[in-house]
Design a protein around this motif. Structure first.
Motif, short mmCIF file in Angstrom:
data_model
loop_
_atom_site.label_atom_id
_atom_site.label_comp_id
_atom_site.label_asym_id
_atom_site.label_seq_id
_atom_site.Cartn_x
_atom_site.Cartn_y
_atom_site.Cartn_z
N GLU A 29 43.69 40.21 37.56
CA GLU A 29 43.19 41.56 37.81
C GLU A 29 42.33 41.58 39.08
O GLU A 29 41.46 40.72 39.25
N LEU A 30 42.59 42.53 39.95
CA LEU A 30 41.79 42.66 41.17
C LEU A 30 40.55 43.48 40.88
O LEU A 30 40.61 44.46 40.12
N GLN A 31 39.46 43.09 41.46
CA GLN A 31 38.22 43.85 41.35
C GLN A 31 37.78 44.25 42.75
O GLN A 31 37.70 43.41 43.64
N TYR A 32 37.48 45.51 42.93
CA TYR A 32 37.02 46.02 44.21
C TYR A 32 35.54 46.31 44.12
O TYR A 32 35.06 46.86 43.14
N ARG A 33 34.81 45.91 45.15
CA ARG A 33 33.38 46.18 45.22
C ARG A 33 33.05 46.70 46.61
O ARG A 33 33.67 46.31 47.59
#
Length: 48
Positions: free
Chosen positions: A2-6
């Motif tokens: 899963e990609l997480q964007y911050r």
């Protein structure tokens, strides 16, 4: 995976720019000019 964007925090900007420069070097770019000042401006102004 899963990609997480911050959102990029200003405190991490130096680290991010160094990673970007390393990426460009790996891709074969040569250092003819210092892109750090322009990169700082680009990323700070793009938050607006």
């Amino acid at each position: 995976m899963e990609l997480q964007y911050r959102q990029l925090a200003e405190q991490k900007l130096d680290e991010f720019i160094e990673m970007r420069i390393a990426q460009l070097r790996e891709e074969g770019a040569t250092e003819q000019i210092d892109i750090k000042p322009g990169s700082w401006l680009y990323f700070l102004c793009s938050e607006m």
